[in-house]
Design a protein around this motif. Sequence first.
Motif, PDB file in Angstrom:
ATOM      1  N   LYS A  19       0.833  -1.206   0.000  1.00 14.83           N
ATOM      2  CA  LYS A  19       0.000   0.000   0.000  1.00 14.83           C
ATOM      3  C   LYS A  19       0.865   1.253   0.000  1.00 14.83           C
ATOM      4  O   LYS A  19       0.713   2.133  -0.837  1.00 14.83           O
ATOM      5  N   THR A  20       1.777   1.363   0.964  1.00 15.92           N
ATOM      6  CA  THR A  20       2.690   2.507   1.038  1.00 15.92           C
ATOM      7  C   THR A  20       4.059   2.027   1.500  1.00 15.92           C
ATOM      8  O   THR A  20       4.190   0.968   2.136  1.00 15.92           O
ATOM      9  N   SER A  21       5.068   2.826   1.211  1.00 16.85           N
ATOM     10  CA  SER A  21       6.425   2.541   1.698  1.00 16.85           C
ATOM     11  C   SER A  21       7.133   3.863   1.961  1.00 16.85           C
ATOM     12  O   SER A  21       6.945   4.832   1.224  1.00 16.85           O
ATOM     13  N   GLU A  22       7.933   3.897   3.022  1.00 13.38           N
ATOM     14  CA  GLU A  22       8.633   5.121   3.400  1.00 13.38           C
ATOM     15  C   GLU A  22      10.001   4.774   3.972  1.00 13.38           C
ATOM     16  O   GLU A  22      10.121   3.894   4.818  1.00 13.38           O
ATOM     17  N   TRP A  23      11.026   5.473   3.499  1.00 16.01           N
ATOM     18  CA  TRP A  23      12.401   5.247   3.943  1.00 16.01           C
ATOM     19  C   TRP A  23      12.806   6.311   4.952  1.00 16.01           C
ATOM     20  O   TRP A  23      12.550   7.493   4.766  1.00 16.01           O
ATOM     21  N   SER A  24      13.456   5.884   6.034  1.00 20.18           N
ATOM     22  CA  SER A  24      13.932   6.808   7.064  1.00 20.18           C
ATOM     23  C   SER A  24      15.447   6.872   7.031  1.00 20.18           C
ATOM     24  O   SER A  24      16.127   5.855   7.218  1.00 20.18           O
ATOM     25  N   GLU A  25      15.977   8.068   6.811  1.00 21.04           N
ATOM     26  CA  GLU A  25      17.423   8.247   6.825  1.00 21.04           C
ATOM     27  C   GLU A  25      17.978   8.111   8.241  1.00 21.04           C
ATOM     28  O   GLU A  25      19.151   7.795   8.432  1.00 21.04           O
ATOM     29  N   ILE A  26      17.139   8.348   9.251  1.00 23.82           N
ATOM     30  CA  ILE A  26      17.594   8.285  10.646  1.00 23.82           C
ATOM     31  C   ILE A  26      17.774   6.833  11.088  1.00 23.82           C
ATOM     32  O   ILE A  26      18.825   6.444  11.593  1.00 23.82           O
ATOM     33  N   THR A  27      16.737   6.023  10.890  1.00 22.98           N
ATOM     34  CA  THR A  27      16.809   4.619  11.315  1.00 22.98           C
ATOM     35  C   THR A  27      17.409   3.703  10.263  1.00 22.98           C
ATOM     36  O   THR A  27      17.732   2.552  10.544  1.00 22.98           O
ATOM     37  N   ARG A  28      17.539   4.221   9.022  1.00 23.09           N
ATOM     38  CA  ARG A  28      18.040   3.431   7.891  1.00 23.09           C
ATOM     39  C   ARG A  28      17.166   2.201   7.669  1.00 23.09           C
ATOM     40  O   ARG A  28      17.635   1.097   7.431  1.00 23.09           O
ATOM     41  N   GLN A  29      15.835   2.425   7.744  1.00 26.66           N
ATOM     42  CA  GLN A  29      14.892   1.331   7.564  1.00 26.66           C
ATOM     43  C   GLN A  29      13.705   1.791   6.724  1.00 26.66           C
ATOM     44  O   GLN A  29      13.391   2.985   6.660  1.00 26.66           O
ATOM     45  N   TRP A  30      13.049   0.787   6.104  1.00 23.06           N
ATOM     46  CA  TRP A  30      11.799   1.030   5.394  1.00 23.06           C
ATOM     47  C   TRP A  30      10.626   0.743   6.330  1.00 23.06           C
ATOM     48  O   TRP A  30      10.663  -0.219   7.106  1.00 23.06           O
ATOM     49  N   THR A  31       9.586   1.567   6.231  1.00 19.62           N
ATOM     50  CA  THR A  31       8.312   1.267   6.872  1.00 19.62           C
ATOM     51  C   THR A  31       7.297   1.053   5.766  1.00 19.62           C
ATOM     52  O   THR A  31       7.117   1.919   4.898  1.00 19.62           O
TER      53      THR A  31
END
Length: 338
Positions: free
Chosen positions: A311-323
């Motif tokens: 449905k959606t995907s988001e990358w975090s530069e802080i945690t270095r993970q995808w949600t």
Amino acid sequence: MATETILFPPSNRVVPGSRLLPTAPFPDAQKIASLVKSTVSPDSIVSEWISSFINLLSEVDTLATRLFLKESYWRDLLCMTWDFHTLQGPEDIITFVKSSSKDDQITKVSLDKSAAHKVPQVAAFGDLKVVQAFLNIETSNGRGEGLVRLTPDPNDGSSWKALTLFTTLQELKGYEEKIHTRRPTGLPDNSLENGGLNWKDRLLAQRNFERGREPTVLILGAGQGGLTVAARLKQLGLETLIIDQNPRIGDNWRNRYHQLVLHDSVWFDHMPYLHFPPNWPVFTPKDKLADWFEYYAGVLELNVWTGTTLKTSEWSEITRQWTVDLVRESNGNKETSD
């Protein structure tokens, strides 16, 4: 009416804009045949060459010309660098070894005398007589395999040099696959903490990522590429989840046109850890391949969620993970997870 002359085989046709590749030069086969005596000891020839080859990495200028024919080729896949290389002749080999990092080089070479590869032996390579041997290779970072073909130098006669050398990296140290002697025991989990789970219980918990577990790798699509990558990662100990919007694994092939078969032959389509059986058709029908994918995922215990969309995907530069938000359909009900 003018007619076009068709050349056969088709490889002899010159298509506008194309050019013929130069033919690889070979040493004088007749001269070499006279140098290969019936008393030749393949084992000692290869052992002597291997011993000198290790020294090549520190004395490349001297030994490259002593160990490789001027017509020689060395094909290296990741052993000397993190890339693929094809080298032709001693001069290319000297440049290649000098430019490679000292931290990535081959450190150990030995004969592979396993039952599958047997011992060094005299073999035919085209019109040439060669001594052929399989190798075990170790580098600073991993372990690999190799194949060398040696033949007498027609201009010398007393020294055996490499006509072809193939080296390839198979595994990284510290990241070995869980196969052979490292395979799981399969014994039931009798611990009170886990409630005495059997194999089926553990498999379902693994596929549903229960008890707060999350996948390290998310793969979109249960095709051949997704399944083979997941299989490799699983043996390296990485938690992997494949999602596919179709109701069944393999539906991306089942839903294609009725008479479809693969255009490439079975020998080029084998998948890791589980090869097609010897009676498999040369060209695989689409539905047969679809069923194989389903079987493959089950036997290798891969985590696959069918009827699932991203449905959606988001990358975090802080945690270095995808949600990611997934919508999973099960028994007619849709579930959303992140």
